[in-house]
Design a protein around this motif. Structure first.
Motif, PDB file in Angstrom:
ATOM      1  N   ALA A 205      -5.319  23.022 -30.327  1.00  0.00           N
ATOM      2  CA  ALA A 205      -4.707  22.365 -31.479  1.00  0.00           C
ATOM      3  C   ALA A 205      -3.246  22.782 -31.613  1.00  0.00           C
ATOM      4  O   ALA A 205      -2.394  21.988 -32.039  1.00  0.00           O
ATOM      5  N   GLU A 206      -2.959  24.024 -31.223  1.00  0.00           N
ATOM      6  CA  GLU A 206      -1.590  24.541 -31.272  1.00  0.00           C
ATOM      7  C   GLU A 206      -1.441  25.610 -30.207  1.00  0.00           C
ATOM      8  O   GLU A 206      -2.366  26.386 -29.957  1.00  0.00           O
TER       9      GLU A 206
ATOM     10  N   LYS B 173       3.933  17.543 -31.854  1.00  0.00           N
ATOM     11  CA  LYS B 173       4.908  18.140 -32.753  1.00  0.00           C
ATOM     12  C   LYS B 173       5.442  19.375 -32.042  1.00  0.00           C
ATOM     13  O   LYS B 173       4.694  20.324 -31.775  1.00  0.00           O
TER      14      LYS B 173
ATOM     15  N   LYS C 157       2.107  21.457 -31.158  1.00  0.00           N
ATOM     16  CA  LYS C 157       0.913  21.067 -31.892  1.00  0.00           C
ATOM     17  C   LYS C 157       0.381  19.775 -31.273  1.00  0.00           C
ATOM     18  O   LYS C 157       1.084  18.772 -31.218  1.00  0.00           O
TER      19      LYS C 157
ATOM     20  N   ASN D 166       6.775  25.965 -29.427  1.00  0.00           N
ATOM     21  CA  ASN D 166       5.505  25.816 -30.129  1.00  0.00           C
ATOM     22  C   ASN D 166       5.092  24.350 -30.097  1.00  0.00           C
ATOM     23  O   ASN D 166       5.898  23.466 -30.425  1.00  0.00           O
TER      24      ASN D 166
END
Length: 220
Positions: A173-174, A80, A108, A106
């Motif tokens: 995770a991110e 994502k 994910k 960003n």
């Protein structure tokens, strides 16, 4: 999952078991199916892998010759991606069209090293990539022999450049990444007071060479 074998001519064969998308139970006359295939080569045993990725090593040790290696890659890299200062053109591999000098991305998800490409850049060099951690920007530096961890290409049609990095996303995770212009370094020559001495040269950033309004000389 793929099932492979080698025939008498030592040619490999791959068989794929494909299923219809969720909710599709039958096909009728005139129906069409389109498939996007990504060809990847993954290790089957830990002895086949000589890289530094500890997470991948643990997986191969626990699940040798398993379909879960491919599944891990497909599920983990279902990314994502959101961006500020640009436009997301593709999620995997990640392709960003830069619209501003500074681009914040960003992400994910992510397994292993994930390629990211920034397109539409005005110059072939002068950019640096940072990972933002707890509000602090950490410069990405994977150099082995100098500037050998990124690649720049020229797009003749748009007359712009694109630069590609590989992001280490295992265990994140991110994560947030920022592409921005590198600080400009200018040579500044300072002459020694001793007669006949060789001038000393040091490198400073452009900001360091600027004077404040109180120190500036309007006549210069």
């Amino acid at each position: 999952c793929p099932v492979y074998w080698v025939n008498k001519e030592k040619k490999a064969s791959l068989d794929f078991h494909l299923t219809a998308p969720e909710g599709v139970t039958e096909f009728g006359p005139g129906d069409q199916v389109s498939v996007d295939l990504e060809w990847i080569t993954l290790h089957r045993h830990i002895d086949d892998y000589y890289g530094p990725n500890a997470s991948y090593r643990q997986h191969l040790t626990a699940l040798p010759s398993s379909w879960q290696t491919t599944y891990r890659e497909a599920k983990g890299n279902d990314l994502k991606v959101s961006v500020e200062g640009g436009v997301v053109k593709n999620n995997y591999p990640i392709i960003i069209h830069a619209a501003k000098p500074e681009v914040a991305v960003n992400i994910k998800g992510g397994v292993g090293y994930v390629p990211i490409r920034f397109e539409g850049l005005a110059a072939a060099h002068g950019y640096e990539l940072y990972r933002r951690v707890n509000g602090q920007d950490q410069k990405l530096d994977q150099a082995v022999h100098g500037n050998d961890f990124w690649q720049t290409d020229y797009d003749a049609q748009s007359r712009t450049y694109k630069i590609t990095y590989n992001l280490p996303l295992d265990g994140l995770a991110e994560s947030s990444w920022i592409l921005k212009k590198a600080p400009v370094k200018l040579p500044v020559t300072e002459t020694s007071a001793a007669p006949g001495a060789t001038p000393k040269t040091e490198t400073k950033t452009a900001a360091e060479t600027q004077t404040t309004p109180q120190q500036s000389n309007p006549a210069q």
